[in-house]
Enzyme design. Sequence first.
Site, PDB file in Angstrom:
ATOM      1  N   ASN A   1       0.821  -1.020   0.100  1.00 51.44           N
ATOM      2  CA  ASN A   1      -0.202  -0.113  -0.073  1.00 51.44           C
ATOM      3  C   ASN A   1       0.971   1.353   0.155  1.00 51.44           C
ATOM      4  OD1 ASN A   1      -1.830   1.949   0.721  1.00 51.44           O
ATOM      5  ND2 ASN A   1      -2.371   1.247   2.479  1.00 51.44           N
ATOM      6  N   TRP A   2       1.137   1.798  -1.069  1.00 50.37           N
ATOM      7  CA  TRP A   2       1.817   2.933  -1.463  1.00 50.37           C
ATOM      8  C   TRP A   2       1.168   4.249  -0.675  1.00 50.37           C
ATOM      9  CZ3 TRP A   2       4.061   2.612  -7.208  1.00 50.37           C
ATOM     10  CH2 TRP A   2       4.631   1.359  -7.257  1.00 50.37           C
ATOM     11  N   LYS A   3       0.133   4.258  -0.413  1.00 48.38           N
ATOM     12  CA  LYS A   3      -0.522   5.484   0.026  1.00 48.38           C
ATOM     13  C   LYS A   3      -0.212   6.678  -0.571  1.00 48.38           C
ATOM     14  CE  LYS A   3      -0.283   3.178   4.387  1.00 48.38           C
ATOM     15  NZ  LYS A   3      -0.332   3.394   6.026  1.00 48.38           N
TER      16      LYS A   3
ATOM     17  N   HIS B   1      -9.734   1.239   4.663  1.00 46.76           N
ATOM     18  CA  HIS B   1      -8.537   1.448   5.430  1.00 46.76           C
ATOM     19  C   HIS B   1      -8.716   2.347   6.706  1.00 46.76           C
ATOM     20  CE1 HIS B   1      -4.331   2.551   6.042  1.00 46.76           C
ATOM     21  NE2 HIS B   1      -3.994   1.475   5.498  1.00 46.76           N
TER      22      HIS B   1
ATOM     23  N   GLU C   1      -6.968   4.797   7.501  1.00 43.00           N
ATOM     24  CA  GLU C   1      -6.704   6.315   7.356  1.00 43.00           C
ATOM     25  C   GLU C   1      -7.939   6.870   6.749  1.00 43.00           C
ATOM     26  OE1 GLU C   1      -3.198   5.499   5.456  1.00 43.00           O
ATOM     27  OE2 GLU C   1      -2.243   5.009   7.282  1.00 43.00           O
TER      28      GLU C   1
ATOM     29  N   GLU D   1      -5.687  -4.666  10.490  1.00 37.95           N
ATOM     30  CA  GLU D   1      -5.046  -3.694  10.759  1.00 37.95           C
ATOM     31  C   GLU D   1      -5.029  -3.039  11.874  1.00 37.95           C
ATOM     32  OE1 GLU D   1      -2.744  -2.689   6.640  1.00 37.95           O
ATOM     33  OE2 GLU D   1      -4.503  -1.499   6.908  1.00 37.95           O
TER      34      GLU D   1
ATOM     35  N   GLY E   1       2.009   2.588  10.679  1.00 38.65           N
ATOM     36  CA  GLY E   1       3.190   3.384  10.460  1.00 38.65           C
ATOM     37  C   GLY E   1       3.616   4.098  11.839  1.00 38.65           C
TER      38      GLY E   1
ATOM     39  N   SER F   1       2.952  -1.968  10.637  1.00 38.95           N
ATOM     40  CA  SER F   1       4.595  -2.010  10.444  1.00 38.95           C
ATOM     41  C   SER F   1       5.253  -3.260  10.133  1.00 38.95           C
ATOM     42  CB  SER F   1       4.768  -1.429  11.954  1.00 38.95           C
ATOM     43  OG  SER F   1       4.509  -0.163  12.325  1.00 38.95           O
TER      44      SER F   1
ATOM     45  N   GLY G   1       2.767  -1.095   4.222  1.00 39.01           N
ATOM     46  CA  GLY G   1       2.647   0.255   3.894  1.00 39.01           C
ATOM     47  C   GLY G   1       4.076   0.864   3.629  1.00 39.01           C
ATOM     48  N   GLY G   2       4.573   1.436   4.721  1.00 41.33           N
ATOM     49  CA  GLY G   2       5.955   2.048   4.656  1.00 41.33           C
ATOM     50  C   GLY G   2       7.028   1.294   4.056  1.00 41.33           C
TER      51      GLY G   2
HETATM   52  P1  PGA Z   1       2.522   0.420   7.501  1.00 40.11           P
HETATM   53  O1  PGA Z   1       0.991   0.571   6.885  1.00 40.11           O
HETATM   54  O2  PGA Z   1       3.057  -0.917   7.232  1.00 40.11           O
HETATM   55  O3  PGA Z   1       3.262   1.729   7.055  1.00 40.11           O
HETATM   56  O4  PGA Z   1       2.236   0.359   9.207  1.00 40.11           O
HETATM   57  C1  PGA Z   1       0.204  -0.600   6.636  1.00 40.11           C
HETATM   58  C2  PGA Z   1      -0.934  -0.046   6.142  1.00 40.11           C
HETATM   59  O5  PGA Z   1      -1.673   0.903   6.551  1.00 40.11           O
HETATM   60  O6  PGA Z   1      -1.646  -0.731   5.356  1.00 40.11           O
END
Ligand code: PGA
Length: 251
Positions: free
Chosen positions: A9-11, A95, A97, A167, A173, A212, A233-234
Amino acid sequence: MRRKMVAGNWKMNGKTASAIALTQAVEAGSKGLGAVDIVLFPPFLHIPIVADIIRHSDIAFGAQNVSEHGDGAFTGEVSGAMLRDVGCDYVLIGHSERRQMAGESNELVAKKFLAAQESNLLPILCLGETLSQREAGETESIVGEQLAAVVECAGLAVFEHAVIAYEPVWAIGTGVTATPDQAEAVHAFIRAQLAAQDAKIADVVRIIYGGSMNPLNAKELLAQPNVDGGLVGGASLKAEDFLIICEAAIV
Ligand code: PGA
């Protein structure tokens, strides 16, 4: 046995040049990783770039969000039909976010899940509790409610063609990961919720973990019996790290 899936997930990160470089590096490094389903979730604008680079590979791609509506007067929105048109197979739904920042309720998430299904996109339904909810002992009730809202609206059969991502919001994050035991406990709970209604569907649905996940903790998380992959994500923004996680998914 359920096939493992690792999704990046590149956001809202990157520019044209970095999206090209990242996709090329993942594509080059993915050869030999055929035992795991790899899916990329770039920002909307970078979807055609990714699509072009991976067209001859086994990597799939999708969008991070979709409108609950069909095409029409919805300024700023992107429909499921548009996503299919540019080749998306998957879409992230609900998600945290989006739940937190865009105010997506369980009801709206359920509508988006339905819209994805109707457009022949495979939804990855994201569920998870906040830190205060976990500390208050509400993890199962929150995750259970988030799941039930979609099951009530879409039914259970559709989960044969859907993925669930657990999640925990406190792990996204933050660099704080759920322990393998914590992840496994919630994944098993989610599967049990589904099994209470349909054991066969509960057995085939993939439940992936996000929060994470990184090259150091992936192997142990992915070794849990109910953890069927990762939503990264990251660490998905660095091809090398993402590929190590993909490799860790292969048993
Ligand atoms: P993260 O994000 O790996 O940066 O914690 C995961 C996600 O939000 O899908």
